[in-house]
Design a protein around this motif. Structure first.
Motif, short mmCIF file in Angstrom:
data_model
loop_
_atom_site.label_atom_id
_atom_site.label_comp_id
_atom_site.label_asym_id
_atom_site.label_seq_id
_atom_site.Cartn_x
_atom_site.Cartn_y
_atom_site.Cartn_z
N THR A 176 0.85 -1.04 0.18
CA THR A 176 0.10 0.00 0.11
C THR A 176 0.84 1.37 -0.11
OG1 THR A 176 -1.62 -1.23 1.40
CG2 THR A 176 -1.99 1.29 1.28
N THR A 177 0.81 2.24 -1.00
CA THR A 177 1.28 3.43 -1.06
C THR A 177 0.08 4.62 -1.33
OG1 THR A 177 1.47 3.50 -3.51
CG2 THR A 177 3.32 2.41 -2.25
N PHE A 178 -1.02 4.25 -1.20
CA PHE A 178 -1.85 5.36 -1.43
C PHE A 178 -2.79 5.31 -0.15
CE2 PHE A 178 -6.49 6.01 -2.68
CZ PHE A 178 -6.44 7.39 -3.28
N ASP A 179 -2.86 6.62 0.56
CA ASP A 179 -3.54 7.07 1.71
C ASP A 179 -4.88 6.70 1.73
OD1 ASP A 179 -0.93 7.47 2.41
OD2 ASP A 179 -1.32 9.69 2.80
N ARG A 213 5.32 8.62 -5.65
CA ARG A 213 6.47 9.02 -4.95
C ARG A 213 7.06 8.09 -3.83
NH1 ARG A 213 4.31 14.17 -5.29
NH2 ARG A 213 3.81 14.25 -3.21
N PHE A 214 5.88 7.64 -3.00
CA PHE A 214 6.26 6.61 -1.71
C PHE A 214 6.91 5.29 -2.61
CE2 PHE A 214 5.67 3.65 1.43
CZ PHE A 214 5.98 3.99 2.60
N LEU A 215 6.26 4.85 -3.75
CA LEU A 215 6.57 3.52 -4.27
C LEU A 215 7.99 3.47 -4.70
CD1 LEU A 215 5.95 0.73 -5.30
CD2 LEU A 215 4.66 2.28 -7.48
N ASP A 241 11.17 3.76 12.35
CA ASP A 241 10.28 4.35 11.74
C ASP A 241 10.35 5.97 11.76
OD1 ASP A 241 8.56 2.10 11.16
OD2 ASP A 241 7.73 2.04 13.13
N SER A 242 9.71 6.35 10.64
CA SER A 242 9.66 7.94 10.44
C SER A 242 8.83 8.35 9.34
CB SER A 242 11.11 8.51 10.14
OG SER A 242 11.46 7.73 8.64
N GLY A 243 8.59 9.51 9.36
CA GLY A 243 7.57 10.09 8.35
C GLY A 243 6.29 10.44 9.04
N SER A 244 5.37 10.65 8.33
CA SER A 244 3.77 11.04 8.62
C SER A 244 3.12 9.95 9.31
CB SER A 244 3.28 11.82 7.62
OG SER A 244 2.80 10.57 6.77
N TRP A 245 2.07 10.46 10.03
CA TRP A 245 1.16 9.46 10.67
C TRP A 245 0.89 8.32 9.69
CZ3 TRP A 245 -3.79 7.95 9.33
CH2 TRP A 245 -4.55 7.30 10.28
N ALA A 246 0.26 8.70 8.53
CA ALA A 246 -0.05 7.76 7.29
C ALA A 246 1.25 6.85 6.67
CB ALA A 246 -0.67 8.34 6.00
N LYS A 278 2.32 2.27 7.00
CA LYS A 278 2.72 1.55 5.69
C LYS A 278 3.97 0.76 6.15
CE LYS A 278 1.01 5.36 2.72
NZ LYS A 278 1.55 6.57 2.83
N VAL A 279 4.46 0.11 5.19
CA VAL A 279 5.68 -0.70 5.31
C VAL A 279 6.88 0.10 5.65
CG1 VAL A 279 5.13 -2.60 3.86
CG2 VAL A 279 6.38 -0.62 3.04
N ASP A 280 7.72 -0.46 6.67
CA ASP A 280 8.96 0.24 6.84
C ASP A 280 9.63 0.86 5.92
OD1 ASP A 280 8.39 -0.16 9.85
OD2 ASP A 280 9.44 -2.17 9.65
N ALA A 281 10.28 2.03 6.05
CA ALA A 281 11.21 2.61 4.97
C ALA A 281 12.74 2.14 5.10
CB ALA A 281 11.20 4.29 5.17
#
Length: 382
Positions: free
Chosen positions: A87-90, A106-108, A338-343, A347-350
């Motif tokens: 999943t990459t779409f909020d 972009r996330f993908l 973990d980092s980034g926004s709440w959404a 998603k999967v770990d970066a």
């Protein structure tokens, strides 16, 4: 008089602070519900109009498509990898994201492809379709509309796999890789499209269902596609969901909210079934605890261009299967957090704790299938 006025102002200030606290406290307590509600399309899936379907005859419908893929494959790439992204779409107005949704893409490209498709770049030619994925919101609710959106996404993945077979497959062995939502869709693809067709089943090197709940009883030794019980075994399935050691809330969420396909192609709760747990450090389904010294290399590859070799962090985590969940120790490096926004944090770990382990595991299975040993480029080590 002046003192009374100052006292009155203090009372006014205290009252304002109390009122603000009363307003903000519920917002803090229910902040996740508020953020989740903002992603709700608020229309029934039955009346929803999804984005246009991808055309898998066009390069734009693929996140990864090997150059000159329709020509004879190079001799040093004896297998293919069919990769189904997570999943990459909020969410928001749509239950299913279009393949041209900018933020999702972009996330993908920045996070998912480098960290999760990257381990298979040296295993074979990688084919990664874009598809009308179910939104992140469908993983935050158990509503029937959300399940329908996830069922809808499977249609695109099925069409992409069939297009791959016709246009690019050339009777070649292949590896199936699916991550999170992609792993769930790949599990259905394995059961319906591959396990039932001997000509495809014989070509399956292995399937990796990463961060995917897959009922262990469906992958018994006598199943059409059994679990990978040992290294270099072929025609088998490696699946796991993971949680940090000591994070019991995460384990409860994984078991309680994970949905799996039943025989009528409906998404249902696990209902007491134990998930399959493959340990990437051992290359097998095993209850044994794998110490961190076996960890060949974790990495945070976010932002790297496709084909770039990341630097590896070795001996970062230990891992053990416990009640169907892969429990991992805390990574030693702060780059694996973990980092980034709440959404984004849902998603999967970066990063990928098992990047080098997956690469080595897949290469060994390819060598066993083809009789041709393949060697990965030695990793850079930090």
């Amino acid at each position: 008089m002046g003192g009374q006025f100052k006292g009155f102002k203090r009372w006014i200030f205290a009252g304002a602070v109390l009122l603000l606290a009363l307003i903000l406290a519920p917002a803090f307590v229910w902040r996740y519900d508020i953020l989740s509600n903002a992603l709700d399309p608020k229309v029934p899936f039955l009346t929803y109009h999804p984005p246009p379907a991808p055309d898998y005859g066009q390069a734009a419908s693929w996140a990864l498509l090997p150059r000159n893929a329709e020509r004879t494959a190079p001799a040093d790439r004896p297998v293919d990898v069919f990769f189904v992204h997570p999943t990459t779409f909020d969410g928001g107005r749509d239950w299913n994201g279009g393949i041209d949704q900018p933020k999702a893409q972009r996330f993908l490209s920045r996070v998912v492809i480098p960290n999760y498709a990257g381990p298979f770049d040296r295993v074979g030619r990688v084919f990664a379709p874009r598809y009308r994925q179910a939104s992140l919101y469908t993983y935050l609710t158990l509503r029937d509309d959300a399940r329908e959106a996830r069922r809808f996404a499977y249609g695109d993945v099925l069409q992409a796999f069939r297009a791959y077979l016709v246009r690019y497959g050339q009777d070649r062995p292949f590896v199936i890789v699916g991550v999170e939502q992609g792993g769930s869709l790949a599990a259905r693809l394995l059961r319906e499209e591959i396990a039932t067709k001997p000509e495809l089943k014989r070509r399956l090197v292995a399937a990796y269902l990463i961060e995917t709940a897959a009922p262990a009883d469906e992958y018994a030794p006598d199943a059409p596609l059994p679990a990978c019980e040992r290294k270099a075994e072929t025609g088998c399935v490696a699946a796991w969901i993971s949680a940090p050691e000591g994070d019991f809330q995460r384990v409860q969420e994984l078991i309680g909210r994970s949905l799996v396909w039943d025989r009528s192609d409906q998404l249902v709760n696990l209902e007491g079934r134990t998930p399959l747990c493959f340990n990437p450090l051992l290359g097998a389904v095993s209850p044994e605890r794998a110490p961190a010294r076996l960890n060949l290399g974790a990495t945070n590859a976010t932002g790297l261009d496709w084909g770039a070799r990341p630097a590896f962090l070795q001996r970062q985590v230990a891992a053990r299967c416990e009640n169907g969940v892969l429990r991992t120790s805390k990574p030693k490096s702060s780059a694996l957090r973990d980092s980034g926004s709440w959404a984004d944090r849902r998603k999967v770990d970066a990063y990928n704790l098992f990047y080098a382990d997956l690469e080595a595991d897949a290469l060994a299975r390819v060598a066993a299938m083809t009789g041709r040993p393949l060697a990965a480029t030695p990793p850079a080590i930090q």
